[in-house]
Design a protein around this motif. Structure first.
Motif, PDB file in Angstrom:
ATOM      1  N   UNK A 114      37.852 -15.383   0.176  1.00 42.51           N
ATOM      2  CA  UNK A 114      38.713 -16.596  -0.452  1.00 42.51           C
ATOM      3  C   UNK A 114      38.592 -17.744   0.586  1.00 42.51           C
ATOM      4  N   UNK A 115      37.879 -18.733   0.441  1.00 37.97           N
ATOM      5  CA  UNK A 115      37.699 -19.786   1.284  1.00 37.97           C
ATOM      6  C   UNK A 115      37.092 -19.440   2.394  1.00 37.97           C
ATOM      7  N   UNK A 116      36.253 -18.636   2.315  1.00 39.40           N
ATOM      8  CA  UNK A 116      35.526 -18.251   3.351  1.00 39.40           C
ATOM      9  C   UNK A 116      36.002 -16.960   4.371  1.00 39.40           C
ATOM     10  N   UNK A 117      37.004 -16.596   4.220  1.00 40.48           N
ATOM     11  CA  UNK A 117      37.941 -15.702   4.652  1.00 40.48           C
ATOM     12  C   UNK A 117      38.028 -14.496   3.941  1.00 40.48           C
ATOM     13  N   UNK A 118      37.660 -13.199   4.700  1.00 39.77           N
ATOM     14  CA  UNK A 118      37.570 -11.931   4.432  1.00 39.77           C
ATOM     15  C   UNK A 118      38.895 -11.505   4.001  1.00 39.77           C
TER      16      UNK A 118
END
Length: 215
Positions: A37-41
């Motif tokens: 999500x948004x580049x965050x895992x």
């Protein structure tokens, strides 16, 4: 509508069937990720930890083994529902940020106080949220912050959380965040801002003694 149900609207309303605009990520592209999500895992271990919190709380609340097995059977989708909530939390927070909405600790405390009065105290509220929404007691304040954020976002948009304008804002946030789910947990419907089951017949979920495993 009963106030308790209104405050849990975001958490429960999006767990429904949806059709188009699905996104999913393969574990090969994001090894160890349940979602990105948004580049965050959101890692599988983080998800499993959240599920374990709920299972431990359920076990403490229902010591009778037969009744506990019934609880497990009635919450067999806990892993997927928990991931849905973890993703939706970030989507809603992004939509709130886009709208200039923020939440104070005092607002969360006020909501909790009112709900505790309705539930007959802190323990009653914790038990209600655990039973109805799969929220462990230690995560209760985090979820109430989500509810306040949703309510304030709807107010800024001049609508309420049941109306299309609210979910359109969440859909925009979902697109901005490029939500991807590991196919073992389904897919993300951007327009509904909801997790849905992916059409992957080779994926099955096995529930045993409170532990959910996908293979």
């Amino acid at each position: 509508m009963h106030r308790r149900r209104r405050t849990a609207l975001v958490l429960s309303a999006a767990i429904a069937a949806a059709v188009p605009f699905l996104t999913a990520c393969g574990s090969g592209a994001h090894p160890g990720a349940a979602a990105v999500v948004g580049g965050q895992r959101i890692t599988v271990s983080q998800l499993e930890s959240r599920v374990d919190e709920v299972r431990q709380a359920q076990r403490a609340a229902v010591p009778d083994e037969t009744q506990y097995q019934q609880v497990l059977a009635s919450t067999s989708s806990l892993t997927r529902d928990t991931l849905h909530n973890m993703v939706l939390d970030q989507v809603l927070h992004r939509a709130a940020q886009d709208a200039g909405v923020s939440v104070t600790r005092k607002e969360v405390e006020q909501l909790r106080s009112g709900l505790e009065q309705q539930a007959g105290g802190a323990k009653g509220l914790q038990a209600a949220w655990l039973q109805k929404y799969g929220i462990a007691p230690k995560r209760l304040d985090d979820n109430l912050r989500l509810q306040v954020e949703a309510t304030k976002l709807a107010q800024v948009l001049g609508t309420d959380t049941a109306q299309p304008a609210f979910w359109k804002a969440l859909a925009k946030a979902s697109q901005e965040l490029h939500v991807d789910l590991n196919p073992r947990y389904g897919a993300w419907d951007v327009q509904k801002s909801s997790r849905v089951d992916a059409k992957t017949p080779w994926v099955r979920e096995v529930t045993s003694a409170g532990t959910q495993v996908s293979a």
